[in-house]
Scaffold this active site. Sequence first.
Site, PDB file in Angstrom:
ATOM      1  N   VAL A  31       8.774 -29.060 -16.872  1.00  0.00           N
ATOM      2  CA  VAL A  31       7.632 -27.964 -17.140  1.00  0.00           C
ATOM      3  C   VAL A  31       7.683 -26.964 -16.006  1.00  0.00           C
ATOM      4  O   VAL A  31       7.484 -25.732 -16.388  1.00  0.00           O
ATOM      5  CB  VAL A  31       6.417 -28.966 -16.639  1.00  0.00           C
ATOM      6  CG1 VAL A  31       5.107 -27.797 -16.809  1.00  0.00           C
ATOM      7  CG2 VAL A  31       5.968 -29.869 -18.035  1.00  0.00           C
ATOM      8  N   PRO A  51      10.998 -32.302  -3.910  1.00  0.00           N
ATOM      9  CA  PRO A  51      12.339 -33.030  -3.469  1.00  0.00           C
ATOM     10  C   PRO A  51      13.482 -32.740  -4.347  1.00  0.00           C
ATOM     11  O   PRO A  51      13.331 -32.707  -5.694  1.00  0.00           O
ATOM     12  CB  PRO A  51      11.830 -34.461  -3.486  1.00  0.00           C
ATOM     13  CG  PRO A  51      10.383 -34.376  -3.298  1.00  0.00           C
ATOM     14  CD  PRO A  51       9.835 -33.023  -4.180  1.00  0.00           C
ATOM     15  N   GLY A  54      14.204 -34.468  -7.818  1.00  0.00           N
ATOM     16  CA  GLY A  54      13.383 -34.282  -8.964  1.00  0.00           C
ATOM     17  C   GLY A  54      13.628 -32.990  -9.554  1.00  0.00           C
ATOM     18  O   GLY A  54      12.718 -32.659 -10.417  1.00  0.00           O
ATOM     19  N   ASP A 116      -1.113 -30.438 -17.356  1.00  0.00           N
ATOM     20  CA  ASP A 116      -1.600 -31.682 -17.995  1.00  0.00           C
ATOM     21  C   ASP A 116      -3.024 -32.039 -17.228  1.00  0.00           C
ATOM     22  O   ASP A 116      -3.515 -33.058 -17.695  1.00  0.00           O
ATOM     23  CB  ASP A 116      -0.896 -32.634 -17.703  1.00  0.00           C
ATOM     24  CG  ASP A 116       0.460 -32.636 -18.723  1.00  0.00           C
ATOM     25  OD1 ASP A 116       0.205 -32.053 -19.852  1.00  0.00           O
ATOM     26  OD2 ASP A 116       1.620 -33.240 -18.250  1.00  0.00           O
TER      27      ASP A 116
END
Lengths: 275, 275
Positions: A31, A51, A54, A116
């Site tokens: 995203v 990080p 990720g 979200d």
Amino acid sequence: MTAESSNPGGSLLLAWQLKNKHVLIIGGGEVASGRIESVLIANARITIICPSQGLHSITKRFINGSHPITYHDRVFDGAEDLDDVDMVLTAIDDVAQSRIIYSLCRDLKIPVNVADIPDSCDFYFGSQIRDGPLQIMISTNGQSPKLANIIKKKIQKSLPNRAGEAIRKVGDLRSKLKDRAPGVGGEVSKRRMKWMVDVCTSWEMDDLALLNEETIKRLLDDGWETNSVPPPDDVVGRRNRTFDAAPTSIHVFPCMVAFIAGAACAGVLLFSRHR
Amino acid sequence: MTAESSNPGGSLLLAWQLKNKHVLIIGGGEVASGRIESVLIANARITIICPSQGLHSITKRFINGSHPITYHDRVFDGAEDLDDVDMVLTAIDDVAQSRIIYSLCRDLKIPVNVADIPDSCDFYFGSQIRDGPLQIMISTNGQSPKLANIIKKKIQKSLPNRAGEAIRKVGDLRSKLKDRAPGVGGEVSKRRMKWMVDVCTSWEMDDLALLNEETIKRLLDDGWETNSVPPPDDVVGRRNRTFDAAPTSIHVFPCMVAFIAGAACAGVLLFSRHR
């Protein structure tokens, strides 16, 4: 009052300006990578906090590319990360942390989108189309992202050929016209606006897209100076219109086939009866 | 990196949320009246500041209607007018005053649009289409408002019949499905999302638009519960598809005419030769 205003529940669709602005993106997954792309289009400086484990591969490519991106290999560290930030986009899985970020942004009056979590957003994104200077957004106000996508594809198919290029050239034409007939407000402004509208309505997008520095000069000399709009053939030359005019040829071709088929059927029928 | 990101100079298109937000509109002329309408759609509270002699008839109707609008019959009075304001839109002829308002908004971090002064805008407006929950914005990034308008009309023609109604019904279906199979994230979320995509791709918009409370229940009972998507005829009944399917009939009708014309020509030709 009008049909629209008596039918509320929508958004205010805006073209936000980010040139020379600083956008903080918290998160680096799929995203986030989409957000980075949207924000780069708008010429923003970007800071990404995430990080390294990720990071999505597309995010990594953005970070390693030649973009105005500063990257911090860590998690969000609190209010000091929001210093000198004009917009915040978060896309992390941690809902509690997302809400903290939202609340900090609200206090500092920084526009924020928390992926979200609709009630933690000052604004939403929508399905988007881009063709050079042309940008189109389709929003269903959260009702159906899938239908937004289906409508986006239909719109993409319906867009005139080379619309983006036509818009770019009309922008060039307008700016050259302003050089030639400067002035803000008053008669000259009105005449300029009217002539530009006449050009845009009497030329097709395919013709406008063919303009270049030389033909823009010709159009201004032959058109603006005589307060007329010369036909495109006289300025940019004759296009192969049958080739370009796809929507027409789509209709013409089946009709030709049908005509021949009709003739053949009648021929066969009459011929067989005759024998 | 991608085609888009290497082609900057655009805007970030956004669906700004104004529900329960307070928008200050300075000016009451024709431009302001358009702003009022856009902002009312998004459920904002509005304050209008404009001497009464400068009010456009549409603005007057908005002020006198049953809208959440507070009206002050005077000019802008300085920073205190910006207390508790979430967005400012100005549309006045006074350029110097406009720039002062912009600068105050910047200091207070209030998003602001100053009509006709692009460099005093945090955001621009574009050509917009609305059909219920469906909102579409067309921006040419200031290059050609007229071409934006021409493209808007082409898009309006290309939109599926009853797209807005279909989106509204799909929103209802999705919310009923969430009631039936609640839960955020995980397997149920994924299954819900997949089934909704299946419905949206296998039904036409015209069929989706026919859904109502009863048929939504039937679709969930017969479809969701058996992990399938029943054909629309089984749920909402048979539509008069030849009537609805305008894009097809546009093609079919000329082909029929061409077929008959072909047959007639061949008939006449053969008949005259035969004699």
